[in-house]
Design a protein around this motif. Structure first.
Motif, short mmCIF file in Angstrom:
data_model
loop_
_atom_site.label_atom_id
_atom_site.label_comp_id
_atom_site.label_asym_id
_atom_site.label_seq_id
_atom_site.Cartn_x
_atom_site.Cartn_y
_atom_site.Cartn_z
N THR A 1 -1.26 3.08 9.83
CA THR A 1 -0.51 3.18 8.36
C THR A 1 1.08 3.70 8.99
N LYS A 2 1.37 3.29 9.60
CA LYS A 2 3.02 3.64 9.65
C LYS A 2 3.49 2.62 10.31
N PHE B 1 3.04 3.54 5.33
CA PHE B 1 2.71 2.57 3.69
C PHE B 1 1.59 2.75 3.15
N ASP B 2 -0.06 3.65 3.17
CA ASP B 2 -1.06 3.45 2.56
C ASP B 2 -0.54 4.53 1.57
N THR C 1 -12.87 -6.33 -6.58
CA THR C 1 -13.82 -6.33 -5.89
C THR C 1 -13.38 -5.42 -4.74
N LYS C 2 -13.43 -4.17 -4.18
CA LYS C 2 -13.12 -4.03 -3.01
C LYS C 2 -14.22 -4.23 -1.60
N LYS D 1 -7.28 2.57 3.73
CA LYS D 1 -8.55 2.97 3.63
C LYS D 1 -8.29 4.41 2.59
N GLN D 2 -7.38 4.04 1.40
CA GLN D 2 -7.77 4.59 0.02
C GLN D 2 -8.37 3.19 -0.49
#
Length: 651
Positions: A127-128, A146-147, A185-186, A214-215
């Motif tokens: 995430t970084k 960035f997330d 669609t996820k 992840k979100q």
């Protein structure tokens, strides 16, 4: 330029036994010293790419405790940057065996990438994102999470135009205006390696990050400037459709991203602008009915070729990806090029039971690529752009390869701009190359990637013609070519180059061996002691040009002889022979537009030429002019009749 084909001119393959049971997953390339670095889990090897005398693999670096996640070579300071699984980032000077720790991240490093100007090193984890200044002893520039839900500085402003409720919905009626908008669609595909990746624009002002959000529970792409400021996020039409590989076009126009739509049934390459919006796409061509996914995608140096590596479903990463999983699937290497808003599949190579682990384009030689298989085999391939023109029986045909289609334009009767053509020959397999010929008849030959040579003539085929081929005429009054017969050659088509028809025999080179085929079997094989760049047909012989500009020929006794008095100062991927009595003249054109007559440079701005009646060179220039050079003039001076072909603007 719109009717060119890619012709394979050079292949080099080395099998390293040291890598046979190791898992190769990262590479780096020192273009100054021509040294290739190969990273396995714990060892970095190196070898000299262009040294044919030394094919050994040297151990450059080894770590015992932690595995190697990624590496890159920084030529400005002559060192390797190495990322380890515990978060350590190292700099290693290979010549002096000096190792330094740059820093440590608190999470696992997924990738490290150097900006094209070699000023900024980007490091990403789950995430970084961390930006380091290379020339300031790796001082941090920015650290970014960035997330997030932020879109970026190029957030669109909605002024109310184009709302769904104001649109015309046709037969769906007014109720369609009240339906919720589909947001995608996820989805995360089973073959996704779940690693974060970076791709820079060539001017080093922007870079893109592809990651698993992840979100949002899907793969996304965010675009940043070199200061680390978020510029844009991909449009929602990409959500749930993105595959894990992507590549920013070096010319800076767009980002190529593989997508799967219609529940994974349709595979496309889409193009994303730096504001996150989609701008065009094309559908991938499959060689067979197997399930493929895009494993690698990359642009060559001048952005004229897009390389795509497909892996079969057998080699897909299932459920929880592990880098040590073995693969029994196949790989397909495809080369795509575009002109007039149409994407052409120019070359396709299928490697059975071999998986391409890593691949990169050469930054010095524009059309040269390097890649490594999972069995430890290193391979480099070089292509040249050629124009396949067939002049016979008062007809001039231009042949353009597009996957399984050979698009033929008859300029004798019509001048049709591509991608349109006079007629199309459909084949059951992708076309490898059009066979050069000195025949004056209407025979047309081309080689397919499945090892078949197809023979065409303009006469209508007999009732027992071969199946799987079809000629589609777009102009009814034009005489077209039809498949008359096919032959199978006993060679690996992935290793074959320079197909030539001479005196009713087929000549081609397979890994430095010249084969002579009489359309029934190979009647002779000749070992070449030079690397062949290209070939040309003379009046009574086939001529070969080596990679250093020397000219050879095959005499009547099937012996290779050198033309001792002639050598081009630079390699010429396109060259011709002009016979005037007992005098031989050689005309060559380099990749950087230099036209040579024997060893003398005639022009430095020529992009094409044609030999007329063995007496005159007709040429075109980068300034859109057509000129003529007399071959009968001993001084070879330019004639004064130069024609400007620029379009009139009316100013």
């Amino acid at each position: 330029r719109t009717m060119r084909n890619l012709q394979l001119s050079y292949i080099k393959s080395i099998l390293f036994s040291e890598l046979n049971v190791e898992n190769v997953h990262r590479t780096a390339y020192d273009s100054d010293k021509q040294i290739f670095y190969i990273s396995t889990d714990h060892i970095i090897y190196s070898f000299d790419v262009d040294n044919d005398d030394d094919k050994s693999l040297r151990q450059a670096y080894e770590t015992q405790e932690h595995s190697i996640e990624d590496l890159c070579y920084v030529s400005e300071i002559n060192c390797l940057c190495i990322a380890l699984s515990n978060g350590d980032l190292l700099s290693y000077i290979c010549d002096d065996n000096i190792e330094n720790i740059i820093g440590t991240m608190d999470t696992k490093i997924h990738a490290i990438t150097l900006s094209p100007d070699q000023q900024i090193l980007t490091i990403v984890s789950d995430t970084k994102l961390l930006l380091l200044s290379v020339m300031n002893e790796f001082e941090p520039i920015a650290e970014i999470n960035f997330d997030t839900n932020e879109f970026g500085l190029q957030q669109f402003v909605n002024v109310g135009w184009g709302k769904q409720e104001t649109q015309f919905h046709g037969s769906l009626g007014k109720k369609a205006a009240l339906l919720p908008t589909s947001m995608g669609t996820k989805n995360i595909f089973s073959f996704d390696d779940c690693r974060t990746k970076i791709s820079w624009r060539d001017d080093s002002d922007y870079f893109a990050v592809s990651f698993i959000s992840k979100q949002e529970q899907c793969r996304m792409i965010k675009i940043y400037n070199k200061q680390g400021q978020l510029q844009a996020t991909n449009d929602q039409v990409f959500n749930g459709c993105l595959e894990h590989s992507f590549a920013w076009k070096l010319s800076g126009e767009s980002i190529a991203v593989p997508m799967r739509m219609n529940n994974g049934q349709k595979s496309t390459i889409s193009f994303m602008e730096k504001n996150g919006l989609k701008h065009g796409d094309f559908e991938l061509v499959k060689e067979d009915e197997k399930e493929y996914h895009v494993q690698h995608i990359c642009w060559n140096k001048d952005s004229t070729i897009l390389c795509i590596v497909l892996h079969t479903a057998e080699s897909s990463v299932k459920d929880k990806p592990e880098r040590n999983n073995s693969s029994k699937g196949s790989s397909v290497l495809q080369l795509w090029s575009t002109n007039n808003y149409h994407w052409y599949l120019k070359q396709c190579y299928k490697f059975e039971s071999l998986q391409i682990q890593t691949i990169l384009w050469d930054m010095e030689s524009t059309n040269r690529i390097h890649f490594i298989f999972d069995n430890g085999q290193y391979r480099t391939m070089t292509w040249v752009w050629v124009t396949n023109i067939k002049s016979a029986d008062n007809r001039t045909l231009a042949c353009v390869i597009d996957g399984k289609k050979l698009m033929v334009t008859d300029f004798t009767h019509s001048s049709i701009p591509p991608p349109m053509c006079t007629y199309t020959i459909m084949c059951p397999s992708t076309i490898h190359s059009v066979v050069s010929s000195n025949n004056s008849n209407d025979q047309l030959l081309f080689a397919l990637s499945n090892g078949v040579i197809a023979l065409c003539k303009s006469s209508l085929p007999s009732s027992d013609t071969v199946s799987g081929y079809e000629t589609i005429k777009h102009l009814p009054e034009i005489t077209a070519h039809y498949i008359q017969s096919v032959i199978k050659i006993d060679s690996n088509m992935n290793d074959c180059t320079h197909f030539t028809l001479f005196n009713d025999q087929l000549y081609y080179i397979e890994l430095s061996v010249l084969h002579v085929h009489n359309f029934e079997r190979i009647v002779q094989s000749i070992q070449l002691d030079f690397l062949c760049l290209t070939t040309a047909i003379g009046q009574n012989a086939i001529y070969f040009e080596s990679t250093n500009g020397e000219i050879f020929y095959l005499n009547e006794k099937q012996q290779i002889k050198i033309v001792s008095k002639i050598q081009f100062p630079r390699r010429c991927p396109q060259f011709s022979i002009v016979i005037q009595g007992n005098d031989e003249k050689f005309v060559g054109l380099t990749d950087n537009y230099r036209l040579y007559l024997n060893s003398n440079e005639l022009l430095h701005n020529c992009n094409s030429y044609f030999i007329h009646d063995r007496s005159t060179i007709a040429y075109s220039t980068l300034q859109h002019q057509i000129g003529f050079i007399s071959l009968t003039n001993s001084n070879n001076t330019h004639q004064n009749n130069v024609i400007d072909t620029k379009r009139r603007t009316g100013k």
